[in-house]
Design a protein around this motif. Structure first.
Motif, mmCIF file in Angstrom:
data_model
loop_
_atom_site.group_PDB
_atom_site.id
_atom_site.type_symbol
_atom_site.label_atom_id
_atom_site.label_comp_id
_atom_site.label_asym_id
_atom_site.label_seq_id
_atom_site.Cartn_x
_atom_site.Cartn_y
_atom_site.Cartn_z
ATOM 1 N N PHE A 123 49.660 23.866 53.758
ATOM 2 C CA PHE A 123 50.910 23.120 53.672
ATOM 3 C C PHE A 123 50.867 21.983 52.653
ATOM 4 C CE2 PHE A 123 53.896 19.835 55.279
ATOM 5 C CZ PHE A 123 55.062 20.546 55.067
ATOM 6 N N SER A 124 49.955 21.043 52.822
ATOM 7 C CA SER A 124 49.916 19.894 51.922
ATOM 8 C C SER A 124 49.471 20.283 50.519
ATOM 9 C CB SER A 124 48.999 18.799 52.478
ATOM 10 O OG SER A 124 49.554 18.250 53.653
ATOM 11 N N ARG A 125 48.727 21.351 50.418
ATOM 12 C CA ARG A 125 48.319 21.822 49.088
ATOM 13 C C ARG A 125 49.548 22.120 48.235
ATOM 14 N NH1 ARG A 125 45.309 27.624 47.883
ATOM 15 N NH2 ARG A 125 45.654 27.622 45.623
ATOM 16 N N PHE A 126 50.493 22.870 48.786
ATOM 17 C CA PHE A 126 51.653 23.279 47.997
ATOM 18 C C PHE A 126 52.756 22.228 48.008
ATOM 19 C CE2 PHE A 126 49.441 27.234 48.996
ATOM 20 C CZ PHE A 126 49.268 27.728 47.703
ATOM 21 N N ALA A 127 52.895 21.496 49.105
ATOM 22 C CA ALA A 127 53.824 20.367 49.098
ATOM 23 C C ALA A 127 53.367 19.335 48.072
ATOM 24 C CB ALA A 127 53.915 19.752 50.484
ATOM 25 N N GLY A 128 52.051 19.198 47.922
ATOM 26 C CA GLY A 128 51.505 18.293 46.918
ATOM 27 C C GLY A 128 51.834 18.734 45.504
ATOM 28 N N GLU A 129 51.931 20.045 45.282
ATOM 29 C CA GLU A 129 52.340 20.535 43.960
ATOM 30 C C GLU A 129 53.777 20.130 43.664
ATOM 31 O OE1 GLU A 129 51.626 24.670 43.383
ATOM 32 O OE2 GLU A 129 49.448 24.488 43.601
ATOM 33 N N LEU A 130 54.644 20.200 44.682
ATOM 34 C CA LEU A 130 56.022 19.744 44.497
ATOM 35 C C LEU A 130 56.060 18.240 44.209
ATOM 36 C CD1 LEU A 130 57.866 21.715 47.329
ATOM 37 C CD2 LEU A 130 57.754 22.260 44.886
ATOM 38 N N PHE A 131 55.224 17.488 44.915
ATOM 39 C CA PHE A 131 55.131 16.046 44.668
ATOM 40 C C PHE A 131 54.708 15.780 43.227
ATOM 41 C CE2 PHE A 131 52.414 12.232 44.580
ATOM 42 C CZ PHE A 131 53.331 11.263 44.964
ATOM 43 N N PHE A 132 53.733 16.517 42.754
ATOM 44 C CA PHE A 132 53.274 16.322 41.377
ATOM 45 C C PHE A 132 54.384 16.652 40.382
ATOM 46 C CE2 PHE A 132 51.592 17.859 37.362
ATOM 47 C CZ PHE A 132 50.763 16.822 36.988
ATOM 48 N N GLU A 133 55.012 17.810 40.573
ATOM 49 C CA GLU A 133 56.013 18.253 39.603
ATOM 50 C C GLU A 133 57.234 17.340 39.561
ATOM 51 O OE1 GLU A 133 55.741 20.622 37.333
ATOM 52 O OE2 GLU A 133 53.700 21.072 37.999
ATOM 53 N N HIS A 134 57.685 16.862 40.720
ATOM 54 C CA HIS A 134 58.926 16.096 40.769
ATOM 55 C C HIS A 134 58.731 14.583 40.730
ATOM 56 C CE1 HIS A 134 61.553 19.498 41.314
ATOM 57 N NE2 HIS A 134 60.838 19.944 42.326
ATOM 58 N N VAL A 135 57.565 14.106 41.167
ATOM 59 C CA VAL A 135 57.351 12.660 41.264
ATOM 60 C C VAL A 135 56.349 12.175 40.224
ATOM 61 C CG1 VAL A 135 56.654 10.757 42.777
ATOM 62 C CG2 VAL A 135 57.907 12.719 43.732
ATOM 63 N N ILE A 136 55.166 12.761 40.217
ATOM 64 C CA ILE A 136 54.112 12.273 39.317
ATOM 65 C C ILE A 136 54.465 12.514 37.860
ATOM 66 C CG2 ILE A 136 51.698 12.549 38.628
ATOM 67 C CD1 ILE A 136 52.073 11.011 41.215
ATOM 68 N N ARG A 137 55.019 13.671 37.550
ATOM 69 C CA ARG A 137 55.394 13.935 36.155
ATOM 70 C C ARG A 137 56.348 12.861 35.631
ATOM 71 N NH1 ARG A 137 54.483 18.485 33.286
ATOM 72 N NH2 ARG A 137 53.513 20.277 34.308
ATOM 73 N N ARG A 138 57.346 12.532 36.443
ATOM 74 C CA ARG A 138 58.314 11.518 36.019
ATOM 75 C C ARG A 138 57.656 10.138 35.955
ATOM 76 N NH1 ARG A 138 61.513 12.213 39.801
ATOM 77 N NH2 ARG A 138 60.985 10.428 41.116
ATOM 78 N N ARG A 139 56.832 9.822 36.940
ATOM 79 C CA ARG A 139 56.214 8.499 37.004
ATOM 80 C C ARG A 139 55.313 8.230 35.810
ATOM 81 N NH1 ARG A 139 53.172 7.264 42.536
ATOM 82 N NH2 ARG A 139 55.294 7.679 43.320
ATOM 83 N N PHE A 140 54.633 9.272 35.325
ATOM 84 C CA PHE A 140 53.671 9.097 34.238
ATOM 85 C C PHE A 140 54.165 9.656 32.904
ATOM 86 C CE2 PHE A 140 51.111 8.518 37.987
ATOM 87 C CZ PHE A 140 50.211 7.525 37.622
ATOM 88 N N GLY A 141 55.456 10.017 32.839
ATOM 89 C CA GLY A 141 56.023 10.503 31.589
ATOM 90 C C GLY A 141 55.405 11.803 31.114
ATOM 91 N N LEU A 142 55.190 12.736 32.040
ATOM 92 C CA LEU A 142 54.521 13.997 31.717
ATOM 93 C C LEU A 142 55.491 15.153 31.486
ATOM 94 C CD1 LEU A 142 51.597 13.780 34.321
ATOM 95 C CD2 LEU A 142 51.559 13.159 31.893
ATOM 96 N N GLY A 143 56.742 14.824 31.288
ATOM 97 C CA GLY A 143 57.714 15.871 30.986
ATOM 98 C C GLY A 143 58.414 16.395 32.222
ATOM 99 N N GLU A 144 59.217 17.420 32.007
ATOM 100 C CA GLU A 144 60.014 18.008 33.072
ATOM 101 C C GLU A 144 59.154 18.874 33.997
ATOM 102 O OE1 GLU A 144 63.320 17.466 33.707
ATOM 103 O OE2 GLU A 144 62.986 15.882 32.209
ATOM 104 N N PRO A 145 59.604 19.068 35.248
ATOM 105 C CA PRO A 145 58.874 19.951 36.163
ATOM 106 C C PRO A 145 58.741 21.364 35.600
ATOM 107 C CG PRO A 145 60.522 18.672 37.355
ATOM 108 C CD PRO A 145 60.771 18.432 35.899
ATOM 109 N N ASP A 146 57.625 21.981 35.873
ATOM 110 C CA ASP A 146 57.395 23.375 35.500
ATOM 111 C C ASP A 146 58.112 24.246 36.529
ATOM 112 O OD1 ASP A 146 56.260 26.007 35.368
ATOM 113 O OD2 ASP A 146 54.544 25.189 34.282
ATOM 114 N N ARG A 147 59.200 24.881 36.135
ATOM 115 C CA ARG A 147 60.022 25.614 37.097
ATOM 116 C C ARG A 147 59.253 26.744 37.774
ATOM 117 N NH1 ARG A 147 62.737 22.137 38.757
ATOM 118 N NH2 ARG A 147 63.510 23.780 40.138
#
Length: 206
Positions: free
Chosen positions: A100-124
């Motif tokens: 559960f947290s493994r894949f929920a964490g991927e969503l967190f990275f794509e939607h939150v961390i990418r934006r927070r660190f200027g890493l571009g748009e989420p990988d759809r």
């Protein structure tokens, strides 16, 4: 004790447990944007260069679940059971980390961390794949929680802190909680705990 943290999912649960137990502990926020997690001083504590990490006397401890267990032991808290329920907590630790947290964490990275660190748009593609797994594993959680207040029944344990660690970010990360009402009710119950609701703020009571 000194707890090093950053405002991320793994630090959420460790800071929440520390505050819930009202431990005599110094909280040290790492500024990830400044690279404080990669300084020689911090790498001497956690050579992985990640938060959270705990210093307790001569002990240097990393990995969030181990940190939670150590703190509960120090406090003599039933959050870390002393009987066979301990095995159940470990099972949920593993399930959360591998599913559960493994894949929920991927969503967190794509939607939150990418934006927070200027890493571009989420990988759809990553988002769609992670969403599929999150829905599958949330279904397991939904069934388990249908007749329980907490993961081990009526008793709050470290298992709840571990499994729920991505859920405070559910809306921001695109985790579909509304499709799983039992999971939503369980997390709402955790949000009634001041320490869970505000783990990164000043010490809480109540």
């Amino acid at each position: 004790m000194k707890l090093y943290f950053a405002e991320t999912t793994m630090s959420w649960k460790t800071c929440a447990v520390a505050r819930h137990l009202q431990l005599d502990i110094e909280f040290h926020r790492l500024d990830l944007m400044k690279g404080e997690q990669r300084t020689p001083e911090f790498l001497a504590i956690n050579p992985n260069g990640k938060a959270p990490a705990l210093v307790d006397g001569d002990l240097r401890l990393w990995e969030s679940n181990a940190i939670m267990c150590h703190m509960a032991l120090k406090a003599g808290s039933p959050l870390w059971p002393r009987d066979h329920a301990q095995v159940e907590v470990i099972r949920w630790f593993d399930w959360s980390s591998n599913h559960f947290s493994r894949f929920a964490g991927e969503l967190f990275f794509e939607h939150v961390i990418r934006r927070r660190f200027g890493l571009g748009e989420p990988d759809r593609k990553v988002v769609e794949e992670a969403l599929g797994y999150v829905r599958r594993h949330a279904g397991v959680l939904e069934s388990h929680l249908s007749d329980r207040r907490f993961l081990l029944g009526d008793t709050l344990t470290l298992a709840d802190f571990a499994v729920a660690t991505t859920l405070p970010y559910a809306d921001e990360a695109g985790i579909p909680l509304d499709a799983f009402p039992a999971v939503r009710r369980w997390h709402d119950r955790l949000m009634e705990l001041p320490a869970w609701r505000s783990p990164f703020s000043d010490p809480v009571t109540g």
